[in-house]
Design a protein around this motif. Structure first.
Motif, short mmCIF file in Angstrom:
data_model
loop_
_atom_site.label_atom_id
_atom_site.label_comp_id
_atom_site.label_asym_id
_atom_site.label_seq_id
_atom_site.Cartn_x
_atom_site.Cartn_y
_atom_site.Cartn_z
N GLN A 144 0.86 -1.19 0.00
CA GLN A 144 0.00 0.00 0.00
C GLN A 144 0.89 1.24 0.00
OE1 GLN A 144 -3.18 -0.15 -0.50
NE2 GLN A 144 -3.69 2.00 -0.31
N ILE A 146 1.92 4.74 -1.82
CA ILE A 146 1.50 5.81 -2.72
C ILE A 146 2.73 6.65 -3.06
CG2 ILE A 146 0.08 7.89 -2.96
CD1 ILE A 146 -2.03 6.55 -1.27
N LEU A 161 5.17 5.09 -11.75
CA LEU A 161 3.88 4.74 -11.15
C LEU A 161 3.58 3.25 -11.23
CD1 LEU A 161 1.50 6.15 -9.75
CD2 LEU A 161 0.46 6.47 -12.01
N ASP A 162 4.10 2.57 -12.23
CA ASP A 162 3.78 1.17 -12.42
C ASP A 162 4.71 0.21 -11.68
OD1 ASP A 162 1.38 1.11 -13.84
OD2 ASP A 162 2.38 1.50 -15.74
N VAL A 167 0.35 1.73 -5.45
CA VAL A 167 -1.08 1.60 -5.76
C VAL A 167 -1.67 2.87 -6.38
CG1 VAL A 167 -1.43 -0.16 -3.97
CG2 VAL A 167 -1.78 2.27 -3.41
N ALA A 168 -0.98 4.00 -6.21
CA ALA A 168 -1.50 5.27 -6.72
C ALA A 168 -0.38 6.31 -6.66
CB ALA A 168 -2.71 5.75 -5.92
N SER A 208 -0.31 5.07 -17.39
CA SER A 208 -0.60 4.09 -16.34
C SER A 208 -2.08 4.10 -16.00
CB SER A 208 0.21 4.42 -15.09
OG SER A 208 -0.18 3.55 -14.02
N LYS A 210 -3.10 3.15 -13.11
CA LYS A 210 -3.21 3.36 -11.66
C LYS A 210 -3.71 4.78 -11.38
CE LYS A 210 0.41 0.07 -10.39
NZ LYS A 210 1.73 -0.12 -9.73
N PRO A 211 -4.44 4.98 -10.29
CA PRO A 211 -4.94 6.32 -9.97
C PRO A 211 -3.80 7.32 -9.81
CG PRO A 211 -6.01 4.66 -8.59
CD PRO A 211 -4.88 3.97 -9.30
N LEU A 212 -3.97 8.49 -10.42
CA LEU A 212 -2.97 9.56 -10.30
C LEU A 212 -3.69 10.88 -10.04
CD1 LEU A 212 -0.01 10.53 -10.52
CD2 LEU A 212 -0.44 10.96 -12.95
N THR A 275 -7.95 2.90 -2.44
CA THR A 275 -7.08 1.86 -2.99
C THR A 275 -6.75 0.78 -1.98
OG1 THR A 275 -5.13 3.21 -2.45
CG2 THR A 275 -6.00 3.39 -4.68
#
Length: 276
Positions: A144, A146, A161-162, A167-168, A208, A210-212, A275
């Motif tokens: 977890q 960020i 980010l990946d 996770v974000a 990505s 994933k949340p940004l 997330t």
């Protein structure tokens, strides 16, 4: 005779001015001195895990600020156009996330021109991997994590980010399209090639999923505002959102993360919940 336009109708002098934060914020030196003072106080309060080495280069070190109990980990990458500043100046930012149970890790990296931009990205990736392998014993949740960063650190956030475990992301006043950077004074030390402008621009690479969270100050220079708003448009339909901070400039925006009640800290808490 005036200079020829080199980027979106701007000549080089205009483009330089659109990205020169030190000149654009007249009291930037005083703000940075205040950052240093506040950071020294926080480091004195959390001296246990400073300068943890993750790689062979001198600046391959991490400052780790643990929360009171196990919890999510915010990984922060400092800015300075990849050629200035150090993680120590930004320790004060940990105060906001720590108040909400986040552990905070700040990654250092070799600066340009000693290191290339692709090499800097590799160093940050190495730091993230080191954290994933080592900080569970310090209480950080390595599933977890960020990733966040400011200015050049916002660029590095989008580039990394990946990485597994991330996770974000939270990109603060970031740089996502390096074409204007290559054409400006910033490239004097960065020395970007045409190929690197493509391979190192988040806006020119696969996005990505994933949340940004992309955030910027409405008092920032035009170049910086455009970087965030245009990248947010590119990411339309992907997880995340655009958060303008009313009146904040390139430096004062950071108070919104240092403050436990700041807009960026609150958005970070919301992002973590979504997330987890």
């Amino acid at each position: 005779m005036s200079e020829a336009a080199i980027y979106r109708g701007m000549d080089k002098a205009t483009l330089d001015a659109a990205y020169n934060n030190s000149k654009g914020v007249t009291n930037s030196s005083e703000l940075l001195a205040d950052f240093d003072q506040r950071s020294a106080a926080l480091r004195a309060a959390y001296p246990q895990h400073l300068d943890l080495r993750f790689g062979p280069a001198e600046r391959n070190r991490i400052d780790y600020f643990p929360a009171d109990k196990p919890g999510p980990l915010l990984v922060f990458i400092h800015g300075g156009y990849w050629q200035m500043r150090a993680k120590e100046t930004f320790s004060f930012l940990a105060a906001g996330p720590l108040a909400h149970g986040f552990h905070v890790a700040m990654i250092g990296y070799t600066l340009a021109p000693e290191q290339t931009l692709s090499g800097i990205v590799d160093e940050v990736r190495l730091g993230i991997r080191w954290l994933r392998e080592h900080v569970s014993e310090l209480g950080g949740d390595t599933q977890q994590m960020i990733l966040s960063g400011w200015s050049a650190g916002g660029h590095l956030t989008a580039m990394c980010l990946d990485e597994p475990g991330i996770v974000a992301g939270v990109a603060i006043s970031g740089l996502f399209d390096l074409e204007p950077i290559q054409l400006s004074y910033v490239n004097d030390k960065l020395r970007l090639s045409d190929a690197e402008v493509v391979s190192m621009s988040p806006a020119k690479q696969a996005l990505s999923a994933k949340p940004l969270l992309i955030t910027y100050g409405t008092g920032e220079l035009s170049g910086l505002q455009d970087q965030s708003t245009l990248f947010a448009k590119l990411r339309k339909g992907l997880p995340g959102n655009l958060l303008p901070i009313e009146g904040a400039n390139h430096f004062t925006i950071l108070d919104q993360l240092a403050d436990p009640q700041g807009a960026i800290t609150q958005a970070l808490v919301t992002l973590n919940r979504s997330t987890a």
